[in-house]
Every structure is written in structure tokens, then in C-alpha cells.
Scaffold this active site. Structure first.
Site, short mmCIF file in Angstrom:
data_model
loop_
_atom_site.label_atom_id
_atom_site.label_comp_id
_atom_site.label_asym_id
_atom_site.label_seq_id
_atom_site.Cartn_x
_atom_site.Cartn_y
_atom_site.Cartn_z
CG ASP A 120 -7.74 -5.49 0.61
OD1 ASP A 120 -8.49 -4.50 0.06
OD2 ASP A 120 -6.40 -5.16 0.72
CD GLN A 163 -3.10 -1.06 0.34
OE1 GLN A 163 -3.34 -0.08 -0.28
NE2 GLN A 163 -3.79 -2.20 0.39
CB CYS A 211 -9.94 0.26 -2.91
SG CYS A 211 -10.18 -0.52 -4.10
CE1 TYR A 217 -11.05 -10.32 -5.19
CE2 TYR A 217 -11.79 -10.86 -3.07
CZ TYR A 217 -12.01 -10.84 -4.35
OH TYR A 217 -13.25 -11.30 -4.96
N1 SAH Z 1 -4.53 -7.40 0.61
C1 SAH Z 1 -3.35 -6.83 0.06
C2 SAH Z 1 -3.75 -6.85 -1.49
C3 SAH Z 1 -4.90 -5.98 -1.70
S1 SAH Z 1 -5.00 -5.51 -3.50
C4 SAH Z 1 -2.93 -5.63 0.93
O1 SAH Z 1 -3.43 -5.24 1.45
O2 SAH Z 1 -1.72 -5.27 0.53
C5 SAH Z 1 -6.08 -6.59 -4.32
C6 SAH Z 1 -5.39 -7.82 -4.70
O3 SAH Z 1 -6.32 -8.62 -5.37
C7 SAH Z 1 -4.30 -7.69 -6.03
O4 SAH Z 1 -3.14 -8.01 -5.32
C8 SAH Z 1 -5.04 -8.22 -6.84
O5 SAH Z 1 -3.92 -8.99 -7.66
C9 SAH Z 1 -5.63 -9.37 -6.33
N2 SAH Z 1 -6.70 -9.95 -7.07
C10 SAH Z 1 -7.63 -9.38 -8.26
N3 SAH Z 1 -8.64 -10.07 -8.38
C11 SAH Z 1 -8.72 -11.31 -7.63
C12 SAH Z 1 -9.32 -12.41 -7.45
N4 SAH Z 1 -10.31 -12.66 -8.23
N5 SAH Z 1 -8.98 -13.32 -6.58
C13 SAH Z 1 -7.99 -13.21 -5.79
N6 SAH Z 1 -7.22 -12.05 -5.99
C14 SAH Z 1 -7.42 -11.08 -6.97
#
Ligand code: SAH
Length: 496
Positions: free
Chosen positions: A426, A328, A453, A357
Site C-alpha cells: 500500500d 485514511q 493511490c 507500507y
Molecule cells: N497501509 C496503511 C498506510 C498506507 S500509507 C493504511 O492503510 O492506513 C503509506 C505508508 O507507507 C505511510 O505510512 C508511509 O510512511 C509508509 N512508507 C513510505 N515509504 C515507505 C517505504 N519505502 N517502506 C515502508 N513504508 C513506507
């Protein structure tokens, strides 16, 4: 692969261009209208027309909204309660876009932006507004979204005041600036909105100081050493973009040169000069991304010098960050989000937790001590590798990350008998996939936290989720001061 998927580690809100939320481009063939500068809803207006307008509120992208003969007008830069003379820039069936010519009556919430280029480049949509008003806006954004989608019980939700920053500047731990040479002058900065005119930016108040010191010093060194700079018109030259990332924990910086050519003439002298001038830089990389492309990063990254990673400590756990690993952008507020998630989850040592995610596993790994087991999923294989490495270096033995979508793996684990007691999601701006929502409704994990977000897709998803869950509260957190971007943590409790 889609462009979105190819761009690793980036949550939709990181660098992706803002999508206009007010519908598609006007297509005269579809609407049957003959002249695109008037419209069929009975309101006659043309591009270039001026009129005074009272601003009623801010839209979700931070633009002022007023009504011209009952038709909605979007005016970037105008604030609620202001009266502005505006000039029409676009006429669409559903809305008018206009720009401010003159503010006749100023809002008491208007301030002079610290960054004088704030109305020219993206990412400073609210810098002309006092910080308390920005925080109030972010509470209003979620209210507007709930009003639109009306999930069950929405008008009674506990919408908590937005948690802001003590100092809402210098929070961005990463700068990713294009480099161009115009005449003799090297410019390093940001593009003017919807153009390719690069504005050289010596000072950016939302950037961490170190990122700017490193960026500006490198600009000087490129100049002094006459390093080849990319020329977009001719599609020639080497250095296209400079990426600088700093660790909040250690103060160390990582530099990546995105280059148009595989060869990087002069890199040895450049590295030597950086080593001398910038001791905080601990790793230098080259990413090869040839040709004219809207993507910042190419596939291939090599280390030119130094350490493979910078390290960041999050809630007591250490994370190794290679140049492309996602973190982040706002360290302080990221920690607030994770703490809010932890509090809302109310975990016990018997719980099985799903970190959906997951990125590089920051959420699940920082909560692993509190639960029996963590499983997480993420679609980017490199991020999953990082998550599993991060588990190892932190001696976390009860967490496992897999490559795959949340909508695939969450049902799969459940059907294999690994049933989640607690779930944290997330997702990117697109929100939750229908299949995942269906599975959540079917299995109803007892503890459920949604980190969002995007207030709109959150409100949409809540329409479904509130069939089985109550919304205890929505806590908005200001992750991106001076911008219109929204982030929030939602605590959901199963209905009795
Ligand atoms: N939780 C982490 C990242 C959040 S960003 C943090 O706080 O840093 C959201 C993430 O979801 C990204 O890394 C993206 O690659 C992933 N993503 C997108 N679509 C997805 C899906 N359908 N299933 C799982 N992950 C996914």
C-alpha cells in the site's frame, strides 16, 4: 531527513501539494528559445491569447484537455464535449495551460458545485461534474495510465467499475484549517490555489459534519476570548492551524492547536469554553511549530486536556489514534478497500502475510485472524509503535511490525527464512521501489495484492510485475469524491 519523511503518517495523497504531472517548468536557456511566450514546436501562441476550444477528455488531475493546432491544452474546470472560450495562462514547450472565460456548449454532466468556492481552493476538482461521471472518470484514469505504460496484456485487463459512495459528501473525518485574522475578522478555512489568501469556510460539503461544527465553534470561541492568532507577515501571534479529527465509530472528536509560540496564553479559558460548548471533544492538544514553514505540523505535541486517543473500529479491530497517527480520511471507503484487499488475497490459516507500507497496521491487524502470521514494515517509528500497541489491545498475538523500508526488510525476512505466502503493498504516490519489485519477482509470493493511490506509478510498476504475475482485475474505489484522486486494488496471480 527529507521533508516527506519528516511529515509523519501522511500518505502522499493526504495534504501534500499536488504535483503537476506535465513536466518541469519551462527553461528558455535549456530549450534555446528566445521568447518564453512562444514556442519552438511550430505553434505560435502567447499568454493572454483567447480562442475557442473543444474539450476531448479529462487529464489525470481532472482538468479538461483540448488541442490547439495539435498542441495539448490543459483547462481546469472544463468538461469533455464542452466548447469553451479559453484564455492562455502559460505556454510551455510541451503544453499550454488556459482558463475558461466562457462555456459556449455545456456538457450534460455539468452541475453546479455545492461548494461555491470549489474552483478557488484545492480538493474540489470535480465537484462541477455529476457523480456517475466522476466514477467513470476514475475508471478512465487507470485506462489512460495503462495505455501510457503498456504493461504486458494491458488492453485485456478487467477494469471494474469504480465503487462509489451512496452519498459522496461529508466523508472527510479530519479538517486541518489555517487560522488568520484579517482586520477584526478571524478566518478559518483553506487557501486559494497557489496563494496565501485564506478563504473563511463556514460550510464545506465534503467534511464530516462534526469536524465543521467543532471547527466553527472554536473559531467563535477564539474570537470571544481574544486568543492570539498567528500573523504570517509579522511572524507573530499564537494559533496557526486548527486540526479536528472525528471517530466514525464513537463520534468523539480530537482537537489540536498548532501554535507558533511555545506559550499558549489563554488556553485554560479556551479549554473550559470548549468543554462547555462541545461535549463531543474528548481530547485537546497543542503542537508547537514555530516560524514561517510550509509544514503544518511541528515535532512536538503535548496534551492540554482529556484523553490521549480517540478510537476507531475497523473490520472488528480497535485502533487508538493519537493526534498524529495516520488514518485514511474516508472511513466508509477505507473499509471497502480493506474488504476488497481481503477478498483478492484469498487467505488461508497457513499463510504468512506481509503488510508492506503498514502505517498503524490497519490492514495486517484486521487480517491477522485469517492467517498464521503477519509481519509488517513502515518507515515512521511512531506509526510502528502504534501498530504494535494496536496488536496488543486487540489481543492479536501473531502480528509484528518493524521500522524500516519495504525494499530493505522484505528481502531481509525472506533471506532469513521467513518466506511470505501473501503480500499486500500500500505504497505512497511514488509507488514501489525498484529493489522491492526485483525481490518480488525473485521470490514470487503466491498471493499478491497491490493497493495504489496513483494510477501512473501503478501502471509503471505493473510493467515489471507482469513479468511474473497476471493482472486478474483492477478495482477502483472512490476514496475522495469531488476530487480527481484515484485509489484502486489490484489482484495479481502468479503466471503458471
Ligand atoms: N497501509 C496503511 C498506510 C498506507 S500509507 C493504511 O492503510 O492506513 C503509506 C505508508 O507507507 C505511510 O505510512 C508511509 O510512511 C509508509 N512508507 C513510505 N515509504 C515507505 C517505504 N519505502 N517502506 C515502508 N513504508 C513506507
Amino acid at each position: 531527513m527529507t521533508e516527506e519523511k519528516k511529515r509523519p503518517y501522511q500518505k502522499g495523497h493526504n495534504n501534500s501539494p499536488k504535483k503537476p504531472y506535465y513536466g518541469k517548468k519551462f527553461d528558455p536557456r535549456k530549450s534555446g528559445a528566445r521568447r518564453p511566450d512562444t514556442n519552438t514546436n511550430g505553434v505560435s501562441v502567447r499568454i493572454g491569447q483567447n480562442f475557442p476550444l473543444t474539450i476531448k477528455r479529462l487529464g489525470i488531475n481532472g482538468e479538461g484537455i483540448g488541442y490547439f493546432k495539435r498542441k495539448i491544452v490543459f483547462v481546469p474546470g472544463a468538461l469533455p464535449d464542452e466548447v469553451a472560450v479559453v484564455k492562455v495562462t502559460e505556454v510551455e514547450p510541451k503544453y499550454i495551460a488556459a482558463k475558461v472565460l466562457k462555456i459556449r456548449e455545456k456538457s450534460p454532466n455539468r452541475v453546479k458545485p455545492l461548494d461555491e468556492f470549489a474552483d478557488e481552493v484545492g480538493g474540489f476538482e470535480l465537484e462541477h461534474m455529476t457523480y456517475p461521471a466522476q466514477l467513470a472518470f476514475k475508471k478512465d484514469v487507470i485506462m489512460q495510465a495503462l495505455e501510457k505504460f503498456q504493461p504486458r496484456g494491458w488492453s485485456d485487463y478487467d477494469l471494474r467499475d469504480t465503487i462509489g459512495m451512496a452519498d459522496p459528501y461529508q466523508y472527510r473525518n479530519k479538517a486541518q484549517f489555517p487560522v488568520r485574522k484579517i482586520g477584526d475578522k478571524i478566518s478559518v478555512g483553506m487557501y486559494k490555489r497557489s496563494t496565501h489568501d485564506l478563504v473563511d469556510l463556514p460550510v464545506v460539503h465534503t467534511q464530516d459534519q462534526t469536524t465543521m461544527i467543532v471547527m466553527r465553534t472554536i473559531r467563535e470561541l477564539l474570537d470571544k476570548l481574544s486568543v492570539s492568532i498567528y500573523n504570517e507577515d509579522k511572524n507573530r501571534g499564537t494559533v496557526k492551524t486548527i486540526v479536528v479529527r472525528v471517530s466514525h465509530t464513537t463520534g468523539e472528536a480530537q482537537v489540536t492547536f498548532v501554535t507558533n509560540t511555545d506559550a499558549f496564553p489563554g488556553d485554560t479559558a479556551l479549554i473550559e469554553a470548549i468543554n462547555k460548548a462541545l461535549p463531543q471533544v474528548t481530547g485537546i492538544f497543542q503542537n508547537f511549530n514555530p516560524g514561517r514553514t510550509s509544514l503544518v505540523w511541528g515535532e512536538e505535541t503535548i496534551k492540554l486536556w482529556g484523553q490521549d486517543y480517540i478510537e476507531e473500529t475497523v473490520l472488528g479491530k480497535t485502533f487508538q489514534l493519537s493526534p498524529r497517527a495516520f488514518m485514511q480520511l474516508n472511513y466508509t471507503q477505507m473499509s471497502v478497500v480493506y474488504k476488497e484487499a481481503l477478498e483478492a488475497l484469498d487467505l488461508t490459516h497457513a499463510d504468512k502475510l506481509v503488510d508492506a507500507y503498514a502505517g498503524v497496521g490497519t490492514i495486517g491487524l484486521s487480517l491477522a485472524d485469517k492467517v498464521d502470521e503477519v509481519r509488517g514494515m513502515e518507515i515512521i517509528p511512531e506509526a510502528v509503535d502504534d501498530a504494535n500497541i494496536n496488536a496488543k489491545i486487540n489481543h492479536v498475538n501473531n502480528a509484528k511490525y518493524e521500522v524500516g523500508t519495504a525494499e530493505e526488510l522484505f528481502p531481509k525476512w525472506q533471506s532469513e527464512g521467513w518466506v511470505a505466502d501473501a503480500l499486500v503493498v500500500d505504497p505512497p504516490r511514488t509507488g514501489l521501489d525498484t529493489a522491492l519489485r526485483r525481490e518480488i519477482l525473485r521470490t514470487q509470493p503466491e498471493k499478491f495484492v497491490y493497493i495504489s493511490c496513483n494510477a501512473s506509478t501503478l501502471a509503471r510498476d505493473l510493467v515489471d510485475l507482469t513479468k511474473a504475475y497476471k493482472v486478474d482485475y483492477i478495482q477502483s474505489i472512490d476514496m475522495f469524491p469531488q476530487t480527481a484522486r484515484w485509489e484502486g486494488v489490484v489482484k495479481l496471480t502468479r503466471r503458471a
